[in-house]
Write an enzyme that holds these catalytic residues in place. Structure first.
Site, PDB file in Angstrom:
ATOM      1  N   HIS A  10      19.256  46.804  80.643  1.00  7.69           N
ATOM      2  CA  HIS A  10      17.844  46.443  80.837  1.00  7.69           C
ATOM      3  C   HIS A  10      17.229  46.073  79.486  1.00  7.69           C
ATOM      4  CE1 HIS A  10      14.255  45.971  83.092  1.00  7.69           C
ATOM      5  NE2 HIS A  10      13.654  47.100  82.761  1.00  7.69           N
TER       6      HIS A  10
ATOM      7  N   HIS B 222      12.446  51.374  90.914  1.00  7.57           N
ATOM      8  CA  HIS B 222      12.420  51.944  89.575  1.00  7.57           C
ATOM      9  C   HIS B 222      12.714  53.440  89.620  1.00  7.57           C
ATOM     10  CE1 HIS B 222      10.025  48.250  89.328  1.00  7.57           C
ATOM     11  NE2 HIS B 222      10.363  48.198  88.052  1.00  7.57           N
TER      12      HIS B 222
ATOM     13  N   HIS C 165      11.292  46.809  75.326  1.00  4.29           N
ATOM     14  CA  HIS C 165      10.757  46.432  76.640  1.00  4.29           C
ATOM     15  C   HIS C 165       9.578  45.480  76.452  1.00  4.29           C
ATOM     16  CE1 HIS C 165       9.385  46.757  80.817  1.00  4.29           C
ATOM     17  NE2 HIS C 165      10.577  47.260  81.075  1.00  4.29           N
TER      18      HIS C 165
ATOM     19  N   ASP D 212      15.495  50.193  87.915  1.00  4.41           N
ATOM     20  CA  ASP D 212      15.275  49.987  86.487  1.00  4.41           C
ATOM     21  C   ASP D 212      14.751  51.280  85.866  1.00  4.41           C
ATOM     22  OD1 ASP D 212      15.903  47.393  87.105  1.00  4.41           O
ATOM     23  OD2 ASP D 212      13.946  46.550  86.597  1.00  4.41           O
TER      24      ASP D 212
END
Length: 269
Positions: free
Chosen positions: A116, A210, A120, A64
């Site tokens: 994604h 990540h 966020h 990610d």
């Protein structure tokens, strides 16, 4: 008097029994969500995939990225040096828009790209309209930057509820979670990251890592993880490869709100 005492305690016992039973049921649901291939909503309007049921020793490394420009290149270098030709990157759209050269580098090495999201944040806390707005914005930007419309989605923080699943499904996305969490963003040390992944990995596994600037040790742990998993006979594939490996079957999704509701109902009996 004694009869009243026994009746009163009998009622309490019954109530505690139902609370205990509900708790066991809730724990069972959580266990099912963790260990099965996918979790379906009650309306069959979407699914979140954690792993794939297969006997083949294949796993998908997933990364990610939501911010920063210092960690992506070192991780890409490790993957290239270790001849990892297949991996899946989930990119936030603001990051992709501001780092097109890194997106291009990911594509040049042949890796799969999924969404994604845009902002966020936890999408389960958003309104239905805002969920759709966030996913649509990300879709448009990622399509423009990569030249290809994404079909895989990993939600920010891995957070979703049935509304999010339904919206993602309507937009043509497959929601991808993970079964093995490296917890690399916690920066607990290279050895800790390696042990978590290598010890937990299993056939059909989706491994969460990540490539944002928050991770300081992933590029050091990654080569060791790759070597040790290869020693165990594992091959590395994309998430899409896993989806083609087996049919998707699973159980109904039960989000935290539903679990709490069941406990509340039981405790009120």
């Amino acid at each position: 008097m004694n009869n009243f005492f026994y009746v009163l305690n009998g009622k309490k016992i019954k109530r505690y029994f139902f609370v205990f039973a509900a708790a066991l049921f809730a724990a069972g649901i959580i266990y099912v969500e963790k260990n099965h291939v996918t979790v379906f909503s009650e309306e069959s309007s979407g699914a979140a995939i954690y792993s794939i049921s297969t006997e083949k020793k294949v796993v998908a490394l997933t990364f990610d990225i939501s911010w920063g420009d210092k960690r992506t290149e070192p991780i890409l270098k490790v993957l290239k040096d270790k001849n990892i030709n297949k991996a899946t990157f989930f990119l936030s759209s603001p990051w992709s828009k501001s780092h097109p050269e890194l997106v291009k580098a990911i594509q040049t090495q042949g890796y799969e790209i999924g969404s994604h999201g845009h902002k966020h944040t936890n999408y389960s806390e958003l309104s239905d309209e805002e969920i759709k707005k966030q996913l649509t914005a990300a879709h448009t930007i990622l399509t423009d930057v990569t030249g290809k419309a994404p079909v895989l989605l990993r939600l920010p923080n891995g957070d979703f509820d049935k509304r999010v699943l339904k919206t993602a499904d309507q937009l043509g996305y497959t929601v991808i979670q993970w079964d093995t969490d490296s917890q690399d963003w916690m920066n607990k040390g290279v050895d800790t990251i390696v042990k978590r992944v290598v010890n937990k990995a299993h056939p059909g596994d989706i491994i969460l890592m990540h490539a944002s600037d928050s991770v300081e040790q992933t590029h050091e742990a990654l080569p060791v993880i790759i070597d040790q998993l290869r020693e165990k006979g594992y091959e590395f594939v994309t998430v899409s490869d896993l989806l083609q490996e087996a049919g998707v079957n699973g159980t109904q999704v039960r989000d935290q709100a539903w679990l709490q509701q069941q406990l509340d109902i039981a405790s009120g009996m």
